[in-house]
Design a protein around this motif. Structure first.
Motif, PDB file in Angstrom:
ATOM      1  N   LEU A 144       0.828  -1.199   0.000  1.00 38.46           N
ATOM      2  CA  LEU A 144       0.000   0.000   0.000  1.00 38.46           C
ATOM      3  C   LEU A 144       0.867   1.256   0.000  1.00 38.46           C
ATOM      4  O   LEU A 144       2.001   1.235   0.465  1.00 38.46           O
ATOM      5  CB  LEU A 144      -0.908   0.005   1.237  1.00 38.46           C
ATOM      6  N   PRO A 145       0.319   2.403  -0.489  1.00 38.69           N
ATOM      7  CA  PRO A 145       1.083   3.668  -0.483  1.00 38.69           C
ATOM      8  C   PRO A 145       1.074   4.312   0.890  1.00 38.69           C
ATOM      9  O   PRO A 145       0.251   5.172   1.204  1.00 38.69           O
ATOM     10  CB  PRO A 145       0.337   4.528  -1.501  1.00 38.69           C
ATOM     11  N   LEU A 146       2.023   3.907   1.742  1.00 37.53           N
ATOM     12  CA  LEU A 146       2.094   4.427   3.103  1.00 37.53           C
ATOM     13  C   LEU A 146       3.500   4.259   3.646  1.00 37.53           C
ATOM     14  O   LEU A 146       4.355   3.627   3.026  1.00 37.53           O
ATOM     15  CB  LEU A 146       1.081   3.717   4.013  1.00 37.53           C
ATOM     16  N   VAL A 151      -0.716   7.072   6.434  1.00 37.72           N
ATOM     17  CA  VAL A 151      -1.317   6.798   5.125  1.00 37.72           C
ATOM     18  C   VAL A 151      -1.286   8.065   4.297  1.00 37.72           C
ATOM     19  O   VAL A 151      -1.829   9.095   4.690  1.00 37.72           O
ATOM     20  CB  VAL A 151      -2.762   6.298   5.295  1.00 37.72           C
ATOM     21  N   GLN A 193      -7.985   6.086  -0.761  1.00 42.91           N
ATOM     22  CA  GLN A 193      -7.782   4.813  -1.438  1.00 42.91           C
ATOM     23  C   GLN A 193      -7.246   3.727  -0.520  1.00 42.91           C
ATOM     24  O   GLN A 193      -7.310   2.550  -0.864  1.00 42.91           O
ATOM     25  CB  GLN A 193      -6.798   4.983  -2.618  1.00 42.91           C
ATOM     26  N   THR A 194      -6.733   4.078   0.658  1.00 42.81           N
ATOM     27  CA  THR A 194      -5.937   3.122   1.425  1.00 42.81           C
ATOM     28  C   THR A 194      -6.561   2.699   2.754  1.00 42.81           C
ATOM     29  O   THR A 194      -6.416   1.551   3.160  1.00 42.81           O
ATOM     30  CB  THR A 194      -4.538   3.716   1.692  1.00 42.81           C
ATOM     31  N   ARG A 198      -8.649  -0.455   2.792  1.00 44.94           N
ATOM     32  CA  ARG A 198      -7.877  -1.679   2.568  1.00 44.94           C
ATOM     33  C   ARG A 198      -7.133  -2.094   3.839  1.00 44.94           C
ATOM     34  O   ARG A 198      -6.992  -3.286   4.122  1.00 44.94           O
ATOM     35  CB  ARG A 198      -6.899  -1.456   1.420  1.00 44.94           C
ATOM     36  N   ILE A 199      -6.662  -1.117   4.617  1.00 40.71           N
ATOM     37  CA  ILE A 199      -5.978  -1.441   5.871  1.00 40.71           C
ATOM     38  C   ILE A 199      -6.931  -2.131   6.838  1.00 40.71           C
ATOM     39  O   ILE A 199      -6.589  -3.126   7.476  1.00 40.71           O
ATOM     40  CB  ILE A 199      -5.390  -0.168   6.507  1.00 40.71           C
TER      41      ILE A 199
END
Length: 244
Positions: free
Chosen positions: A97-99, A197, A202-203, A206-207
């Motif tokens: 993920l983008p984090l 995040v 977008q994230t 999902r987390i």
């Protein structure tokens, strides 16, 4: 005679053209302007005159203020993870993920049991005589202790519930045996993941859907540290004006 009619017709034509141009043509719209503030020359001052103070103009809010707020990061504490294998598995999922995240260890001490005991006696023989006395009184669950600081003490039971340990102490007190309770503490290391995040829309969902493979793991949203927030938009440089 024909010339008179032709002359009259030309006059009528010119008259009609003048009437059309004067009556039916749209008049130009006059431009409306706000009245200018009256000029007060007596209040005007030069910048370099003594006593003149410069007043900066108020900077307007940045044009992208709403956009900046909408893309602010979200931060979470995820845990606790009981061991390194589980937290490593969680890190593998987060890497997709983008984090950004960091691992943090937290040590806690917790009571795991309660020991009922008699304090150390002067010698092993004295401890043995005390044990024989306990047996005669009907207490058979006892043992000699030789751990550091507890040499020749007598254990009278280890309980996981404090109330049960207190009940045993009362039973011994009824037989003139003065026992004590000592809690057993154990140090445990719990692991956490501190997550920032970058794209919450977008994230975050999902987390929250990740299976962490540990029943006590929770995803708790927190206020992001100042270092995590995006830099504020730089306002334009103020312009200095003289009052008036």
């Amino acid at each position: 005679m024909k010339l008179k009619w032709i002359f009259a017709a030309l006059i009528l034509a010119n008259l009609g053209l003048w009437m059309w141009a004067s009556w039916y043509r749209d008049r130009p719209v006059e431009e409306t302007r706000a009245p200018r503030a009256p000029v007060a020359p007596e209040k005007m001052r030069l910048f370099n005159e003594p006593g003149v103070k410069l007043v900066p103009r108020k900077a307007p809010p940045p044009a992208n203020a709403e956009l900046t707020a909408s893309v602010a990061p979200a931060c979470f504490h995820i845990g606790p993870f009981p061991d390194v294998d589980l937290v490593a598995r969680a890190e593998t999922r987060l890497n997709e993920l983008p984090l950004t995240y960091s691992r943090r260890a937290e040590e806690t001490r917790s009571v795991t049991g309660y020991l009922v005991y008699l304090p150390p006696l002067p010698s092993a023989k004295a401890a043995e005589r005390k044990r024989q006395e306990l047996t005669r009184l009907g207490f058979k669950d006892h043992a000699l202790m030789q751990e550091e600081g507890m040499q020749n003490a007598i254990s009278l039971g280890l309980f996981t519930v404090e109330a049960n340990a207190a009940s045993r102490v009362r039973e011994l007190a009824a037989k003139k045996i003065q026992a004590r309770i000592q809690p057993f503490q154990q140090t445990r290391t719990r692991l956490w993941l501190d997550v920032a995040v970058k794209a919450p829309a977008q994230t975050v969902g999902r987390i929250r859907q990740i299976d962490w493979a540990a029943k006590d793991v929770q995803v708790r949203e927190i206020t992001c540290p100042a270092s995590t927030s995006p830099p504020p938009a730089k306002p334009p440089a103020p312009r200095d004006n003289a009052p008036g």
